[in-house]
Design an enzyme around this catalytic site. Structure first.
Site, PDB file in Angstrom:
ATOM      1  N   ARG A 196     -20.095 -36.396   6.286  1.00  0.00           N
ATOM      2  CA  ARG A 196     -19.128 -35.356   5.881  1.00  0.00           C
ATOM      3  C   ARG A 196     -18.478 -34.635   7.058  1.00  0.00           C
ATOM      4  NH1 ARG A 196     -23.307 -34.322   2.075  1.00  0.00           N
ATOM      5  NH2 ARG A 196     -22.853 -35.470   0.160  1.00  0.00           N
TER       6      ARG A 196
ATOM      7  N   LYS B 218      -3.867 -36.084  11.801  1.00  0.00           N
ATOM      8  CA  LYS B 218      -3.697 -37.050  10.701  1.00  0.00           C
ATOM      9  C   LYS B 218      -4.542 -38.273  11.035  1.00  0.00           C
ATOM     10  CE  LYS B 218       0.823 -36.139   8.711  1.00  0.00           C
ATOM     11  NZ  LYS B 218       2.168 -36.680   8.468  1.00  0.00           N
TER      12      LYS B 218
ATOM     13  N   GLU C  65       8.933 -42.258  19.517  1.00  0.00           N
ATOM     14  CA  GLU C  65       8.444 -40.952  19.050  1.00  0.00           C
ATOM     15  C   GLU C  65       8.913 -39.819  19.973  1.00  0.00           C
ATOM     16  OE1 GLU C  65       7.114 -40.994  16.109  1.00  0.00           O
ATOM     17  OE2 GLU C  65       5.955 -42.847  15.854  1.00  0.00           O
TER      18      GLU C  65
ATOM     19  N   LYS D  35       5.104 -31.125  19.038  1.00  0.00           N
ATOM     20  CA  LYS D  35       4.255 -31.505  17.901  1.00  0.00           C
ATOM     21  C   LYS D  35       3.221 -30.407  17.623  1.00  0.00           C
ATOM     22  CE  LYS D  35       1.824 -34.912  15.406  1.00  0.00           C
ATOM     23  NZ  LYS D  35       1.438 -36.285  15.155  1.00  0.00           N
TER      24      LYS D  35
ATOM     25  N   GLU E 192       1.047 -30.395   6.163  1.00  0.00           N
ATOM     26  CA  GLU E 192       2.330 -30.914   5.684  1.00  0.00           C
ATOM     27  C   GLU E 192       2.702 -30.389   4.304  1.00  0.00           C
ATOM     28  OE1 GLU E 192       3.284 -34.856   7.194  1.00  0.00           O
ATOM     29  OE2 GLU E 192       4.360 -35.248   5.354  1.00  0.00           O
TER      30      GLU E 192
ATOM     31  N   ARG F  29       6.167 -29.929   8.429  1.00  0.00           N
ATOM     32  CA  ARG F  29       5.615 -31.045   9.208  1.00  0.00           C
ATOM     33  C   ARG F  29       6.255 -32.386   8.851  1.00  0.00           C
ATOM     34  NH1 ARG F  29      -0.636 -32.368  11.041  1.00  0.00           N
ATOM     35  NH2 ARG F  29      -0.135 -34.397  11.942  1.00  0.00           N
TER      36      ARG F  29
ATOM     37  N   ASN G 201       8.365 -37.047  10.368  1.00  0.00           N
ATOM     38  CA  ASN G 201       8.533 -38.392   9.810  1.00  0.00           C
ATOM     39  C   ASN G 201       9.971 -38.881   9.887  1.00  0.00           C
ATOM     40  OD1 ASN G 201       5.860 -39.068   9.037  1.00  0.00           O
ATOM     41  ND2 ASN G 201       6.007 -37.521   7.432  1.00  0.00           N
TER      42      ASN G 201
ATOM     43  N   HIS H 204      10.747 -42.524   9.632  1.00  0.00           N
ATOM     44  CA  HIS H 204       9.547 -43.196   9.111  1.00  0.00           C
ATOM     45  C   HIS H 204       9.721 -43.735   7.693  1.00  0.00           C
ATOM     46  CE1 HIS H 204       7.850 -41.395  12.661  1.00  0.00           C
ATOM     47  NE2 HIS H 204       6.632 -41.807  12.397  1.00  0.00           N
TER      48      HIS H 204
ATOM     49  N   HIS I 245       8.484 -47.265   7.715  1.00  0.00           N
ATOM     50  CA  HIS I 245       7.315 -47.723   6.954  1.00  0.00           C
ATOM     51  C   HIS I 245       7.690 -48.881   6.035  1.00  0.00           C
ATOM     52  CE1 HIS I 245       4.775 -43.785   7.406  1.00  0.00           C
ATOM     53  NE2 HIS I 245       4.754 -44.532   8.477  1.00  0.00           N
TER      54      HIS I 245
ATOM     55  N   HIS J 275       4.777 -50.282  15.061  1.00  0.00           N
ATOM     56  CA  HIS J 275       5.126 -49.051  14.344  1.00  0.00           C
ATOM     57  C   HIS J 275       6.308 -48.342  15.030  1.00  0.00           C
ATOM     58  CE1 HIS J 275       4.616 -45.271  12.205  1.00  0.00           C
ATOM     59  NE2 HIS J 275       4.567 -44.645  13.359  1.00  0.00           N
TER      60      HIS J 275
HETATM   61  P1  NAD Z   1      -1.909 -49.603  18.793  1.00  0.00           P
HETATM   62  O1  NAD Z   1      -3.014 -48.679  18.621  1.00  0.00           O
HETATM   63  O2  NAD Z   1      -1.910 -50.868  18.011  1.00  0.00           O
HETATM   64  O3  NAD Z   1      -1.788 -49.964  20.332  1.00  0.00           O
HETATM   65  C1  NAD Z   1      -0.785 -50.844  20.755  1.00  0.00           C
HETATM   66  C2  NAD Z   1      -1.341 -52.017  21.571  1.00  0.00           C
HETATM   67  O4  NAD Z   1      -1.598 -51.584  22.898  1.00  0.00           O
HETATM   68  C3  NAD Z   1      -2.627 -52.580  21.043  1.00  0.00           C
HETATM   69  O5  NAD Z   1      -2.632 -53.973  21.239  1.00  0.00           O
HETATM   70  C4  NAD Z   1      -3.655 -51.914  21.945  1.00  0.00           C
HETATM   71  O6  NAD Z   1      -4.854 -52.634  22.031  1.00  0.00           O
HETATM   72  C5  NAD Z   1      -2.933 -51.929  23.261  1.00  0.00           C
HETATM   73  N1  NAD Z   1      -3.326 -50.934  24.233  1.00  0.00           N
HETATM   74  C6  NAD Z   1      -3.749 -49.685  24.010  1.00  0.00           C
HETATM   75  N2  NAD Z   1      -3.867 -49.028  25.171  1.00  0.00           N
HETATM   76  C7  NAD Z   1      -3.522 -49.899  26.147  1.00  0.00           C
HETATM   77  C8  NAD Z   1      -3.439 -49.813  27.557  1.00  0.00           C
HETATM   78  N3  NAD Z   1      -3.662 -48.664  28.187  1.00  0.00           N
HETATM   79  N4  NAD Z   1      -3.072 -50.909  28.247  1.00  0.00           N
HETATM   80  C9  NAD Z   1      -2.782 -52.079  27.602  1.00  0.00           C
HETATM   81  N5  NAD Z   1      -2.824 -52.212  26.274  1.00  0.00           N
HETATM   82  C10 NAD Z   1      -3.184 -51.125  25.556  1.00  0.00           C
HETATM   83  O7  NAD Z   1      -0.499 -48.908  18.482  1.00  0.00           O
HETATM   84  P2  NAD Z   1       0.081 -47.462  18.782  1.00  0.00           P
HETATM   85  O8  NAD Z   1       1.525 -47.663  18.924  1.00  0.00           O
HETATM   86  O9  NAD Z   1      -0.660 -46.766  19.852  1.00  0.00           O
HETATM   87  O10 NAD Z   1      -0.218 -46.668  17.434  1.00  0.00           O
HETATM   88  C11 NAD Z   1       0.353 -47.078  16.215  1.00  0.00           C
HETATM   89  C12 NAD Z   1      -0.481 -46.519  15.100  1.00  0.00           C
HETATM   90  O11 NAD Z   1      -0.477 -45.110  15.164  1.00  0.00           O
HETATM   91  C13 NAD Z   1       0.018 -46.890  13.731  1.00  0.00           C
HETATM   92  O12 NAD Z   1      -1.071 -47.312  12.953  1.00  0.00           O
HETATM   93  C14 NAD Z   1       0.604 -45.607  13.197  1.00  0.00           C
HETATM   94  O13 NAD Z   1       0.533 -45.509  11.790  1.00  0.00           O
HETATM   95  C15 NAD Z   1      -0.249 -44.591  13.866  1.00  0.00           C
HETATM   96  N6  NAD Z   1       0.366 -43.287  14.012  1.00  0.00           N
HETATM   97  C16 NAD Z   1      -0.346 -42.207  13.624  1.00  0.00           C
HETATM   98  C17 NAD Z   1       0.159 -40.949  13.767  1.00  0.00           C
HETATM   99  C18 NAD Z   1      -0.672 -39.751  13.427  1.00  0.00           C
HETATM  100  O14 NAD Z   1      -0.147 -38.637  13.428  1.00  0.00           O
HETATM  101  N7  NAD Z   1      -1.932 -39.917  13.161  1.00  0.00           N
HETATM  102  C19 NAD Z   1       1.441 -40.768  14.332  1.00  0.00           C
HETATM  103  C20 NAD Z   1       2.142 -41.895  14.727  1.00  0.00           C
HETATM  104  C21 NAD Z   1       1.598 -43.147  14.568  1.00  0.00           C
HETATM  105  N1  GLY Z   2       3.460 -38.491  12.854  1.00  0.00           N
HETATM  106  C1  GLY Z   2       3.695 -37.553  11.818  1.00  0.00           C
HETATM  107  C2  GLY Z   2       2.753 -36.413  11.811  1.00  0.00           C
HETATM  108  O1  GLY Z   2       1.836 -36.330  12.581  1.00  0.00           O
HETATM  109  O2  GLY Z   2       2.877 -35.541  10.986  1.00  0.00           O
END
Ligand code: NAD
Ligand code: GLY
Length: 370
Positions: A127, A149, A191, A233, A243, A247, A251, A254, A258, A271
């Site tokens: 939890r 998130k 972003e 942010k 949100e 917030r 998006n 997005h 998406h 993404h």
């Molecule tokens: P990812 O986590 O897939 O990383 C991208 C690639 O880079 C992967 O292959 C990873 O292994 C590699 N990598 C990571 N660090 C590295 C480094 N230092 N050197 C070499 N390779 C490296 O993708 P991302 O773009 O970081 O994140 C996308 C995800 O984030 C999506 O799932 C999206 O939905 C999510 N997201 C979440 C939020 C949130 O607020 N929580 C906001 C935006 C995106």
């Molecule tokens: N990436 C959208 C949010 O964090 O709200």
């Protein structure tokens, strides 16, 4: 608030008892003093993936050991397609096998996929256990590691299963970006551009002026882009953590993005690539509705292209596009909600007339049928 801390910058996400620091600096992954200061607890589980582990896990583990921590590594497969229930369970399997108790701290070492999954694991294991984000992609450093998130994908919709769960700290090591592939850097720039477009027209100007430096991984330019993005942010999250309204402007791009990700299958486009193209589409729609002028629309498309991101969307067919956009957490009562610009540097959340939406889809998609 911004505070200089040795060679690092420390920002604060101001959320009352859930407040936390964002530390931005170089080589923080191998600095025991920094890790000791920001990571509480003696036992930590470092969740990472098969790409990041060979690059950073051993130096990070060494620094954590030097900071007096016992480290349990959890290495997951790499990719958006693995951000699912099965891999979430793998985290719980190791934690239970290792008899992790409520004091264990989960550390996400990786990009947004690892950060989102680890955060959700931390929110639900016993939890809720402490959680620290150590983002290693630009996208994670400017966006996903901040704001709490967390979650996983469902075959019927992205990020549909999850929780709001704030980390105890975010430690962003700019040196980790040295190994980041160019297309992943571009995905993070989407972003960064988003933050300028929705809130800060002067930051948007700065991004336009510095886009070549950013693409070339100029350290100073990246540091400023990360800092300003996190400030923007953090302020939005401070005002609307869960949100309820504001917030949702984060998006921008997005709703379309998406749909691209789900329509092509997770992992086909990054993404950030989908968000980049989605921002071009949202700008087209904003222009069609008279909210931004044609110059602003062109500036957005130009900076997205200069960041190395796609500006033409896949032709999924209008019906499929509409169906995919119906599955979005912003929607209410079956109506698709869009984040549009009015003007560049300010975002609004609204529904749109169907004919304008269809015109944008026709204008922005490749002409070939899938
Ligand atoms: P990812 O986590 O897939 O990383 C991208 C690639 O880079 C992967 O292959 C990873 O292994 C590699 N990598 C990571 N660090 C590295 C480094 N230092 N050197 C070499 N390779 C490296 O993708 P991302 O773009 O970081 O994140 C996308 C995800 O984030 C999506 O799932 C999206 O939905 C999510 N997201 C979440 C939020 C949130 O607020 N929580 C906001 C935006 C995106
Ligand atoms: N990436 C959208 C949010 O964090 O709200």
């Amino acid at each position: 608030m911004t505070m200089q801390h040795a060679a690092s910058i420390v920002l604060h996400v101001d959320l009352g008892e859930r407040s936390y620091p964002i530390v931005i600096g170089s080589s923080l992954l191998s600095e025991p003093d920094c890790l000791r200061q920001y990571i509480t607890g003696k036992r930590v589980a470092v969740v990472t993936n098969t790409t990041v582990a060979p690059l950073y896990l051993s130096q990070f583990t060494q620094a954590l050991n030097d900071a007096g921590k016992e480290v349990i590594p959890i290495i997951l497969p790499d990719g958006e397609e693995y951000k699912n229930w099965e891999n979430l369970m793998k985290i719980f399997d190791v934690l239970l096998h290792e008899k992790g108790d409520r004091k264990i701290t989960l550390i996400a070492l990786g990009g947004g996929v690892i950060g989102d999954m680890t955060g959700f694991a931390a929110a639900s294991y016993m939890r809720g256990v402490p959680f620290v984000q150590v983002p290693t992609t630009l996208l994670a450093q400017v966006d996903s590691s901040v704001g709490g998130k967390t979650g996983i994908n469902h075959p019927l919709g992205k990020n549909m299963i999850g929780a709001f769960y704030q980390p105890q700290a975010v430690i962003a090591d700019i040196a980790a970006l040295d190994t980041l592939p160019a297309n992943e850097l571009s995905a993070g720039l989407a972003e960064v551009i988003k933050h300028g477009a929705i809130i800060d027209a002067l930051f948007f100007d700065w991004i336009e002026e510095n886009i070549e430096k950013l693409v070339a991984k100029d350290k100073q330019a990246l540091a400023y882009a990360i800092q300003r993005s996190c400030e923007i942010k953090a302020e939005v999250v401070r005002q609307d953590e869960k949100e309820g309204g504001l917030r949702a402007i984060l998006n921008f791009g997005h709703t379309f993005g998406h749909a691209i990700e789900a329509g092509l299958g997770y992992g086909a486009w990054l993404h950030g690539e989908a968000v980049g193209c989605g921002m071009v589409m949202a700008s087209d729609l904003s222009h069609r509705l008279g909210m931004i002028d044609s110059r602003s629309k062109e500036r957005i498309a130009a900076v997205v292209a200069a960041a190395g991101l796609p500006v033409k969307a896949p032709n999924l067919g209008v019906d499929r596009w509409l169906e995919l956009m119906q599955v979005d957490k912003k929607n209410e009562g079956g109506q698709i909600k869009f984040i549009l610009l009015e003007p560049l540097g300010k975002a609004i959340i609204t529904t749109v007339p169907n004919d304008a939406l269809v015109a944008t889809l026709n204008a922005c998609c490749e002409t070939n049928r899938p």
